[in-house]
Scaffold this motif. Structure first.
Motif, mmCIF file in Angstrom:
data_model
loop_
_atom_site.group_PDB
_atom_site.id
_atom_site.type_symbol
_atom_site.label_atom_id
_atom_site.label_comp_id
_atom_site.label_asym_id
_atom_site.label_seq_id
_atom_site.Cartn_x
_atom_site.Cartn_y
_atom_site.Cartn_z
ATOM 1 N N ASP B 287 -5.647 4.526 -8.190
ATOM 2 C CA ASP B 287 -6.894 3.817 -7.895
ATOM 3 C C ASP B 287 -6.713 2.374 -8.315
ATOM 4 N N VAL B 326 -5.866 -6.165 0.658
ATOM 5 C CA VAL B 326 -6.761 -5.360 -0.174
ATOM 6 C C VAL B 326 -7.855 -6.264 -0.724
ATOM 7 N N GLY B 330 -9.805 0.569 -4.098
ATOM 8 C CA GLY B 330 -9.169 1.404 -3.095
ATOM 9 C C GLY B 330 -8.256 2.412 -3.744
ATOM 10 N N ARG B 331 -7.650 3.221 -2.917
ATOM 11 C CA ARG B 331 -6.777 4.263 -3.456
ATOM 12 C C ARG B 331 -5.497 4.345 -2.637
#
Lengths: 269, 394
Positions: B287, B326, B330-331
């Motif tokens: 994460d 990004v 987020g993951r």
């Protein structure tokens, strides 16, 4: 105390093994190993007899007193010296394996006792010879009680042994101090002179004789002589009886001190 | 039933100078009335060990492991608290303790048995076995001072394993001797386990601890840091202390413009784990949180063995799975299947950096230890797919 006894009897096998180890390593390697043990007190006695004869014919004529004194004194010295290294010389054992620590000084004392009994044979041979030549006499029949007295003597030796064994863990220079004390103590005990000499010296000051008699070594040496040499008697005074019984109190104190201090042994080794 | 129970156990040692304490040396201190200086080797230890458990004790050098064994073996006395034990305790610590160089092998067998508390009768019955086990039949009546060090240790060990205690303490015995000797040691420990004995095992050989123990104590600077499942405790230990051992440089750095907030290693069933099956699957879930919009970041990983050997490394750039940009949270998921690593301990590093490698946003070096368990008998670090063929020529 009862716990200690059961603990020690539970380890009887170990004590036996350690005594045998001690005796075997002492006598192994040469026939002279055994011979030296016998020769040592013999030489000491010979040296004292020779030089005391030069100093005063009066004392030296009592060869049998010197023989008994030196042999018994050597027994005590041996126990103290062996006790000194009983703990510090077995550091790896003490740190790694659990068993009652008292076993170590106890076993060296027992092997010193076995050793003393061996020298007793030489001592008796000498006594027979000396008494026959100088006094046309033989040792008393009471001589047969000497081994029993040596057990009591052992109690005294063991108590000193326990004290120095513990002290040497805390202070490694204990051996120097004990060496000094031993030489003073040698002259303060009737090892190479008979008790009568002290009585003569202290004639004007009776309290000196009283204090002198409080020394357990005086009582023990005198008891050895009273058992073996015809014509000697144990002076049954309050002070001499106190001196004779002192080891009983001393062993109780020594055991307590040893048990207390042993908690710290493995930390300091 | 608990057979070892420590309550608030503590051990204080006097700080000693060179050499041994002396009467004359201590005089100045007494005159000043100064208190001796010291340190706590162990403090506030609370744990209990049930009958039949094999418990490992791990921790860096000087953390107090051996003191703990000393306290359990009663060769040391606690300064505070207590440790209570049930049953006969023997220690497989110092081989040959009590051997006397001038005595023969035979005499030393009996002597050392007496010291270790093995009944004389048992030793007499087992004497031939002991001698054969040590392989010293021709030398048994020779003084042990003429033995080679190998013969000495073999004889000592052959006697020591005749002990039949309820609680066995083992301190780094496995570190001495050759392979064959170590195997014998381990076999003997297995036999003790089968007999339902309680074993306390101190070792730096973490593989051994993991294999044998059902419970592990992690000790550091005299404190009990953790007790529990071997894999978990060993992973924690490695993560925290491997850097001290110096083989790996466990560290974390970077600008943190993109930060890896939480990392999870998931097994085939999607559960978080530190142990993976060789040939199975491993998923790494990262994460992240980006402080601002960042174009084309590269996420990467590598795997090393415990002694720093670089096994494999890759990233999203090499794998041609570019991430456009990004922003915010987020993951990332990295799935490794099949996991072709073999039995052993591995360390996962993770990184996120810029496309041109110029900016390191966040790097976690060797931060994630994991174990691979392998049921096959194949050896090595890596599984190679092999096929054997045999064709007789006639």
């Amino acid at each position: 105390m009862a716990i200690l006894l059961t603990d020690l009897t539970a380890h009887a096998d170990l004590i036996g093994n350690l005594v045998v180890r001690d005796l075997k390593t002492r006598y192994r390697g040469s026939v002279l190993g055994l011979l030296w043990t016998l020769l040592n007190p013999l030489f000491m006695a010979a040296i004292y007899i020779f030089f005391l004869t030069l100093l005063s014919r009066d004392i030296a004529s009592q060869y049998e007193h010197i023989i008994i004194g030196v042999f018994a004194w050597q027994f005590t010295v041996q126990c103290i010296n062996a006790g000194m290294n009983a703990i510090t010389g077995n550091a790896s054992l003490v740190k790694k394996v659990y068993f009652p620590r008292m076993i170590l000084p106890l076993s060296v004392n027992l092997s010193a006792l076995a050793n003393f009994w061996l020298t007793l044979i030489v001592q008796w041979a000498l006594l027979f010879a000396i008494l026959a030549v100088t006094k046309h006499d033989t040792p008393r029949l009471l001589t047969l009680w000497v081994p029993l007295l040596s057990l009591y003597h052992l109690v005294f030796n063991l108590s000193l042994s326990l004290l120095v064994a513990a002290a040497n863990v805390f202070f490694r220079d204990t051996q120097h101090l004990v060496g000094l004390l031993l030489s003073a103590w040698f002259f303060m005990s009737p090892v190479m002179y008979p008790l009568e000499m002290v009585e003569r010296v202290a004639a004007g000051h009776p309290w000196i004789a009283q204090v002198y008699m409080l020394n357990p070594m005086t009582a023990i040496l005198t008891a050895y002589r009273a058992l073996q040499v015809p014509g000697t008697v144990f002076p049954w005074t309050a002070a001499s009886v106190a001196g004779l019984l002192l080891p009983v109190a001393l062993i109780a104190v020594a055991i307590r001190v040893f048990q207390r201090t042993q908690r710290a042994f493995s930390d300091l080794l | 039933m608990n057979v070892i129970e420590a309550r608030n156990l503590g051990k204080w040692f006097r700080r000693q100078g060179l050499g041994s304490p002396t009467l004359l040396g201590s005089l100045p201190r007494w005159l000043r009335g100064a208190k001796p200086e010291g340190f706590w080797a162990l403090r506030e230890l609370n744990f209990s060990i049930r009958k039949g458990q094999t418990v490992g004790v791990i921790g860096p050098n000087g953390s107090g492991k051996s003191s703990l064994l000393g306290l359990v073996a009663q060769t040391m006395t606690p300064t505070e608290g207590s440790v209570e034990t049930v049953g006969r305790i023997s220690a497989l610590l110092e081989l040959g303790a009590g051997f006397h160089p001038d005595l023969s092998g035979r005499e030393n067998v009996f002597l050392s048995a007496a010291i270790l508390g093995i009944p004389r009768e048992d030793i007499r019955k087992r004497f031939d076995h002991i001698v054969d086990f040590a392989g010293l039949r021709d030398f048994i009546d020779m003084p042990v001072k003429h033995y080679s060090s190998g013969m000495y240790v073999r004889l000592a060990f052959s006697v020591a394993i005749e002990m039949n205690p309820d609680i066995l303490l083992v301190d780094e015995v496995l570190a001495v001797g050759d392979m064959a000797f170590q195997m014998k040691c381990l076999d003997r420990i297995r036999a003790f386990q089968r007999q339902g004995k309680t074993i306390l095992l101190v070792s730096h050989a973490l593989e051994t601890v993991e294999e044998f123990c059902s419970d592990v104590l992690l000790i550091h600077e005299g404190r009990l840091i953790m007790q529990g499942d071997p894999t978990e405790v060993i992973s924690t230990y490695l993560r925290q202390y491997m850097v001290r051992i110096g083989l790996l440089n466990v560290e974390e750095h970077g600008t943190r413009e993109i930060e890896m907030r939480s990392i999870r290693l998931l097994d085939e069933d999607g559960r978080e784990s530190a142990t993976f099956r060789s040939g199975g699957a491993m998923t790494v879930e990262i994460d992240y949180a980006a402080q601002r919009r960042i174009e084309r970041p590269v996420f990467g990983f590598n795997i090393k063995t415990g002694n720093g050997f670089y096994v494999f490394g890759s990233n999203t750039q090499i794998a041609r799975v570019p991430i456009d940009a990004v922003e915010g949270n987020g993951r990332i998921r990295l799935r490794i299947e099949p996991l072709t690593l073999k039995q052993g301990r591995f360390f996962l590093s993770l990184a996120v950096h810029s496309w041109d490698h110029a900016v390191q946003y966040h790097r976690q070096e060797d931060l994630h230890p994991f174990l691979v368990k392998d049921a096959s008998g194949d050896k090595g670090v890596f599984q190679l797919n092999c096929n054997w063929e045999h064709r007789a020529s006639s």
